[in-house]
Write an enzyme that holds these catalytic residues in place. Sequence first.
Site, PDB file in Angstrom:
ATOM      1  CE  LYS A 281      -3.866  -1.965   2.661  1.00  0.00           C
ATOM      2  NZ  LYS A 281      -4.949  -1.693   1.716  1.00  0.00           N
ATOM      3  NE  ARG A 355     -11.041  -9.656  -2.392  1.00  0.00           N
ATOM      4  CZ  ARG A 355     -11.325  -8.686  -3.265  1.00  0.00           C
ATOM      5  NH1 ARG A 355     -11.600  -8.990  -4.523  1.00  0.00           N
ATOM      6  NH2 ARG A 355     -11.333  -7.430  -2.894  1.00  0.00           N
TER       7      ARG A 355
END
Length: 497
Positions: A281, A355
């Site tokens: 990130k 996920r």
Amino acid sequence: MEYSIKSDSPAKLSSDCLVLGLYLKRKLCPTTAAMDEALGGLLSRLLKRDDMEGKPGQTLLISHLPEGKIERILLVGLGKREELDAANYRKALAAAAKSLKESGAKSAHVALPEAEVGSHGLPWKTRQIVEILESAFYRFTQLKQDPNNGKPPRLAKVCFLTASPDQGAETELGISQGKAIASGMNLARDLANLPGNICTPTYLAEEAEKLAKHHKKLKAKILDESELEELGMGSFLSVSRGSRQPAKLIVLEYHGAPAKTKPYVLVGKGLTFDAGGISLKPAANMDEMKYDMCGGASVIATLGVVAELGLPLNVVGLVPASENLPDGNANKPGDIVTSMAGLTIEILNTDAEGRLILCDTLTYAKRYDPVAVIDVATLTGACIVALGRHPSAILSNDDALCAALTSAGEKAWDRVWRLPLWDEYQEQLKSNFADIANIGGPDGGTITAACFLSRFAKDFKWAHVDIAGTAWKSGADKGATGRPVPLLSQYLIDRAA
């Protein structure tokens, strides 16, 4: 904070602060009118003098009163009587809480629940006050040398004024629900606000165990990496490969109904820190990625609410906890892992890791033969782009479940907005090398993330709540919000009813 109930004339009270309501154009609520009469019209004169009309959220604090046992009166505007809805009521309560906090009052008597707020009853109106007061006075001070910063909040006692003793039971119900939910929200806030070097997967698991020790009907079980490997949770375990902190699957079981009664299962994403892995990130605001476990914190806290209220249900909380960091052993873009369900997953972006831990947990949830499964996760930045920071997104394979959660969100004022889960979006998850890719490209990111999870939720009623925009605030008010504890709690309260 300590709460009580009293049915008495306001003029006979002894209080640091009496909190009274008025509608637009200075139309006084019944208790306000009674107090105004007892003071010879003083309140009406001051309202006119200070030009306070009673718009929603307007406040007037009167600190100098004729000799008596009431030191202050806080007048709170509610807006047009016929238009007073949940939004304006909560706006007025937030303003009242802010004024009370600044006033320095140690105790308060509150008559605001006498206002008519649409179809909402006395328990709801009372509960909102408790939740908003507790939220206004919440502070995260565990890691400060001077926790009080020189100015500790003073309000310690709140008494609700009722028109008659007959309203005591309904008011008490609102207080008990409000206290339980507010306590749950504060627990979720505390866990989420802790930094990643303290709140690790192991720490989160230990906090869940502590909670279970406080409630006889709550049991905790923690699965370590060796047990996860035996279960075949290759997708979940792949995320923690870049971290020195071992992954944990936190299992909390609440037994409030007969053993054979099917449970409701709540699943919460528990990424205690998410640097994105190899798909690193940007550095700006990366500190906020300690909040990637807000879903897990909310599930743990909601189990505490359920236990505190003693709901006649069986509820299971599942929290897959891990870190997602870059390392020589971390997932790489292009890696393929095998999920507990047997589906192979091509990892095109290691920052789409939530996920990967949720899908195996959804497969694990199947063993409970659940009534319904609800997962909550700070899953996609795309959710903030789509909906902003007011509602959470909801996607579901069952219309009735989605409607029940939407209704609960409206009641709790922890709202959700439904997005489609159409088969056309599943096409974006095709992989040339595995059964499914873990991302679906730049379009409809919140929806394709839910489509990914839906592949593992075909055997039960399921809803996915994306809380990326609602779980915490940035800027000067940076901190966890405690959402969606009110939503989940209300849904379960409704099921118990």
